[in-house]
Write an enzyme that holds these catalytic residues in place. Structure first.
Site, PDB file in Angstrom:
ATOM      1  N   LYS A   2     -21.923  -5.534 -29.164  1.00  0.00           N
ATOM      2  CA  LYS A   2     -23.207  -6.236 -29.013  1.00  0.00           C
ATOM      3  C   LYS A   2     -23.517  -7.180 -30.174  1.00  0.00           C
ATOM      4  O   LYS A   2     -24.161  -8.208 -29.995  1.00  0.00           O
ATOM      5  CB  LYS A   2     -24.333  -5.208 -28.842  1.00  0.00           C
ATOM      6  CG  LYS A   2     -24.164  -4.357 -27.591  1.00  0.00           C
ATOM      7  CD  LYS A   2     -25.313  -4.541 -26.639  1.00  0.00           C
ATOM      8  CE  LYS A   2     -24.998  -4.080 -25.228  1.00  0.00           C
ATOM      9  NZ  LYS A   2     -24.609  -2.652 -25.138  1.00  0.00           N
ATOM     10  N   GLU A  23     -34.823  -6.774 -25.334  1.00  0.00           N
ATOM     11  CA  GLU A  23     -34.988  -5.567 -24.536  1.00  0.00           C
ATOM     12  C   GLU A  23     -33.845  -4.617 -24.908  1.00  0.00           C
ATOM     13  O   GLU A  23     -32.807  -5.051 -25.382  1.00  0.00           O
ATOM     14  CB  GLU A  23     -34.873  -5.908 -23.047  1.00  0.00           C
ATOM     15  CG  GLU A  23     -33.440  -5.982 -22.499  1.00  0.00           C
ATOM     16  CD  GLU A  23     -32.590  -7.119 -23.070  1.00  0.00           C
ATOM     17  OE1 GLU A  23     -33.176  -8.085 -23.598  1.00  0.00           O
ATOM     18  OE2 GLU A  23     -31.350  -7.030 -23.020  1.00  0.00           O
ATOM     19  N   SER A  82     -15.283  -0.746 -26.018  1.00  0.00           N
ATOM     20  CA  SER A  82     -16.473  -1.536 -26.345  1.00  0.00           C
ATOM     21  C   SER A  82     -17.347  -0.943 -27.438  1.00  0.00           C
ATOM     22  O   SER A  82     -18.077  -1.665 -28.109  1.00  0.00           O
ATOM     23  CB  SER A  82     -17.304  -1.781 -25.080  1.00  0.00           C
ATOM     24  OG  SER A  82     -17.621  -0.561 -24.440  1.00  0.00           O
TER      25      SER A  82
END
Ligand SMILES: *Cc1c(COP(=O)(O)O)cnc(C)c1O
Length: 411
Positions: free
Chosen positions: A101, A123, A390
């Site tokens: 991210k 969010e 990930s």
């Protein structure tokens, strides 16, 4: 699975078009107030991509702050256990903040500075994107507000505390199902009254144009590095490339640089949850219908009345009833195949990686690993199956303990 017919469009990497369309998907379905902010973002992003100093600053941050390039790792014992092809991981779990991210939040934070805006909103569902946004904002001294469903705040307490430690304000969302999709609605509402001073850092390849493209581009560092590392190490490309799909950002970043390498099989893995009935999974590409969600036309999990349905997954980060429009496009053109892994299969993959490799993967990533183990078992030893790992799974340990009835983490 979508079958390629003569009516099926040919896949191209030259998407989206100027209107943000990926084939017939994508676009922008938002109130007038947001159009200006989205146009401004599009223009700023295009200027930034032409500016060598923007790339230099982002590259330096990715190296010195995030720790890139992330390694390519041969999971030898896991591969031997599966008894077939070689399983390799792209180690996004080793990035600062523990997942992919941060690649996106740093890029968008730089865009925020270029636009001269002092405030960021975001969010978050599981809290991973909230943490990565709070981290980027602390790094640059930007004000940060994170919208998070009340239900998610309860389930993800350590991430909430982490965001606050870094100076972010976490605003509980009490509407609807009190989860990610309601948090996105609230963030959009905030943005409508604050666009002059605020940038909205969206966390996946979803939402109105230009977000699906911007987030994809910032995440393609995963696939570009992977492609380069494979050529250096094997003198060829991998046979299969796999990634888990929630909104679809780690998968888009991993797949995009391979899209025109048609000999490379690309497989995305969605959350199969605990069953095939609506509400028991989050497999939008497998069970969804075309529809508009959060300003974009893509597939959506919805009931017969067109109401967005509840979703379930053992991994909070895959718990989303929509999916990025580029994935729908890749599915329709047949370029990428999409499968699902169940909660149980993913928990088994988590265990296998912990036991055989000494790596705790995020439960999200465990979905891709579960299917990679299946494929590897059916392929010869000279084949290379590359999986995007990930994120790391420390955040999931308490939930796994709870599912096993182990109370040692809940004293
Ligand atoms: C958020 C998250 C995902 C799902 O998001 P995508 O946009 O589909 O990548 C997957 N893995 C990890 C570790 C995450 O934190």
């Amino acid at each position: 699975m979508t079958k390629a017919t003569s009516a099926t469009p040919q896949v191209t990497a030259q998407v989206p078009d100027a209107a943000g369309r990926f084939g017939r998907f994508g676009g922008r379905f938002v109130p007038e107030t947001l159009t200006r902010a989205l146009d401004q973002l599009t223009a700023e992003y295009e200027a930034a991509t032409r500016d060598p100093s923007f790339h230099a600053e982002l590259d330096q941050l990715l190296r010195d702050f995030v720790g890139r390039p992330s390694p390519l790792y041969h999971a030898r014992r896991l591969s031997r256990q599966c008894g077939g092809a070689q399983i390799w991981f792209k180690r996004e779990d080793l990035n600062h903040t523990g997942a992919h991210k941060i690649n996106n939040t740093l890029g968008q934070a730089l865009l925020t500075l270029r636009m001269g805006k002092p405030r960021v909103i975001a969010e978050t569902g599981a809290g991973q994107h909230g943490v990565a946004t709070a981290t980027a904002c602390a790094h640059f001294g930007l004000q940060c507000v994170v919208y998070m469903g009340e239900e998610d705040i309860r389930r993800q307490a350590p991430n909430v505390f982490n965001m606050k430690l870094q100076g972010a304000e976490v605003r509980p969302v009490t509407t609807g199902s009190r989860t990610l999709r309601d948090a996105i609605n609230e963030a959009m509402r905030d943005w409508m009254s604050s666009v002059e001073t605020t940038h909205y850092i969206l966390g996946s390849v979803v939402g109105p144009h230009p977000f699906p493209r911007i987030v994809r581009d910032f995440q393609t560092v995963i696939g570009r590095e992977s492609r380069q590392q494979c050529l250096e190490r094997f003198s060829r490309l991998p046979d299969v490339v796999m990634a888990c799909v929630g909104g679809g950002s780690n998968a888009a970043g991993m797949f995009y640089p391979f899209i025109e390498d048609t000999a490379v099989e690309l497989i995305g893995v969605e959350a199969g949850g605990r069953g095939q009935r609506l509400g028991e999974h989050a497999a939008t590409l497998l069970f969804g219908q075309p529809g508009v969600l959060h300003g974009s036309f893509s597939y959506v999990l919805q009931d017969e009345d067109g109401q967005t349905s509840d979703v379930h997954s053992v991994s909070a980060g895959l718990d989303y009833p929509g999916v990025g429009p580029e994935h729908t496009y890749w599915q329709e053109t047949g370029r990428v195949r999409y499968w699902s892994a169940s909660d149980a299969e993913s928990l088994q993959a988590f265990d296998a990686l912990a036991r055989y490799e000494g790596i705790m993967p995020a439960l999200e990533s465990s979905h891709a690993i579960a299917k990679a183990m299946e494929i590897a078992a059916q392929r010869p030893p000279d084949q290379i199956v590359l999986v995007c790992l990930s994120g790391r799974g420390d955040k999931d340990a308490a939930e796994i303990a709870r599912l096993r009835g182990d109370t040692s983490l809940h004293a």
